[in-house]
Design a protein around this motif. Sequence first.
Motif: not given
Lengths: 318, 318
Positions: B4-5, B18-19, B60-62, B306-309
Amino acid sequence: MASAIGVDIGGTKVLAVRLNAAGEVEAWSKRRTPVSASDVIDAVLFSVAQVAEGADQAPETLPLGVGFPGMLDRNGTAHFCPHLHSVDGMDLRRLLAERRDPNAATVVLNDATAACWAEHSVGAARGFEDVLMVTLGTGIGGGMVAHGRLLEGGHGFAGEIGHMVIDPHGPPCPCGKRGCWERFASGDGLGRLAREAAMAGTLDCAVAAAGGDPEAVRGEHVTEAALKGQPEALAVMKEYAWWLALGLANLSNVLDPSIIVLGGGLIEAEQAVMEPLRHDFANLVEAPEARALPVLAAELGEKAGAVGAALLAAQRTG
Amino acid sequence: MASAIGVDIGGTKVLAVRLNAAGEVEAWSKRRTPVSASDVIDAVLFSVAQVAEGADQAPETLPLGVGFPGMLDRNGTAHFCPHLHSVDGMDLRRLLAERRDPNAATVVLNDATAACWAEHSVGAARGFEDVLMVTLGTGIGGGMVAHGRLLEGGHGFAGEIGHMVIDPHGPPCPCGKRGCWERFASGDGLGRLAREAAMAGTLDCAVAAAGGDPEAVRGEHVTEAALKGQPEALAVMKEYAWWLALGLANLSNVLDPSIIVLGGGLIEAEQAVMEPLRHDFANLVEAPEARALPVLAAELGEKAGAVGAALLAAQRTG
């Protein structure tokens, strides 16, 4: 749900209810709160036996919830009960449970938390998932529901909203701090604001009602004068409403409830405070135009704590 | 979890991560926050494309989570973003979603709420179910986890803790009220306390660092002087710590967290504030002896939001 009994221990009275399987009050009783701690446990069990009369189960087998006026940890031990000092440090849940059927639910919790659950389940906040309940009495109690669940806190202490400091230069609080919200916005706080006005030479009407001594003026004297339309009393009520609104706005900025329910004798007796309160609240909360946030009086009156405690005990029973 | 981003929009910078499926940061980027609102959406999507390079899915799909500095309602519309005025009133979730794959999760939320979720999931508050996160910057942001779940509030606005009024006679706040907590306990609040000391003729060391003008003193000048052990600067830090402790005690009395995590450059740079803070906090919270309540610095630094989102967006994806 199962039939259940709820008891609310106040600083002055013990109020008990028995709910039937539909959650309706089938029986209730009220007695004075004893002074010593061991007598408090006896008083609870006496009230339980009283309201259990006529039930089809023995009192000790019915689910029991008990609300206490103070901080109770998740194990049921009392830690800070300024209006019922004698129980401080006692494991109230164990003391009650060991005198009851070991298979019956025995739940203890803060009284305002119990009242919040009642207003959420069957009172003014029915259908709302995010609720703030504020009880205005000698002090201020608080209960909160978030996402449909009681907010208990990590130790069971959530809801000590009366000790939110809102003016560090304010009057001293028995808790040791200065300017706690309950110094301004509880029933006692209204009395203090009224005495300040009386000492300053206004509020003659309330001073007369208090026997001529400005230092003897209490909240009741100013609410009575306000209900008669006495302008100086209305000014004190307006000041009181502002302090009440300030704390409610603080809590709304933190918690974002969908509804606020106000309980306690003051609100039930004095709708006159609600209009200035709603006006000030809208000025003090962030983005009021984006929130639907009714501020309503409680519906369940003095039985709220006992009803909420009974409902929780019934739920634990399944 | 899914890869996820996450993007965190600050008043000055846009930070994206990006995780991978293990929740680790695989790529990240940082750029300036644009001034106009339409450019903000473009900047988010640009950052997404940047950190998606090398991923095995199209950007756009992540799953995408975006934290904004302000009040966002549950539908994703911004209501009060004092540090990013241009987006006020915009339906940020829709504006982002319509430029992405309709099957991909697009989540928007408050930045401090996102940071709280990150610290709870993979940071300083790992393993705690009741968390209060406080970010100290230009203002004060707040995020809360209760019973292991993010506390969002009825409208999505929970956590506006910086606008809790703690001194109605205090300095005016851009929000229109007086004495909001962030006037005292944010990074800007520290600067204000320092300027007060400087104008009173103490704090010469910080005044010199500010080019000789007491009105030019900022928080950094006093923290630098305090780190060198300068007594007058330490006195300002002590005063600052008291105001910070006061608000943390208020929030603990209301919410009863099991841990408090402090974030923001001020705390990361200035451990010296933590010792007086912990001392004052224990004096200001109710029943401190009955609470295990560590107050710790955040672990995830500037990437927390950003990580939490990203973690939240991944969870919505299942």
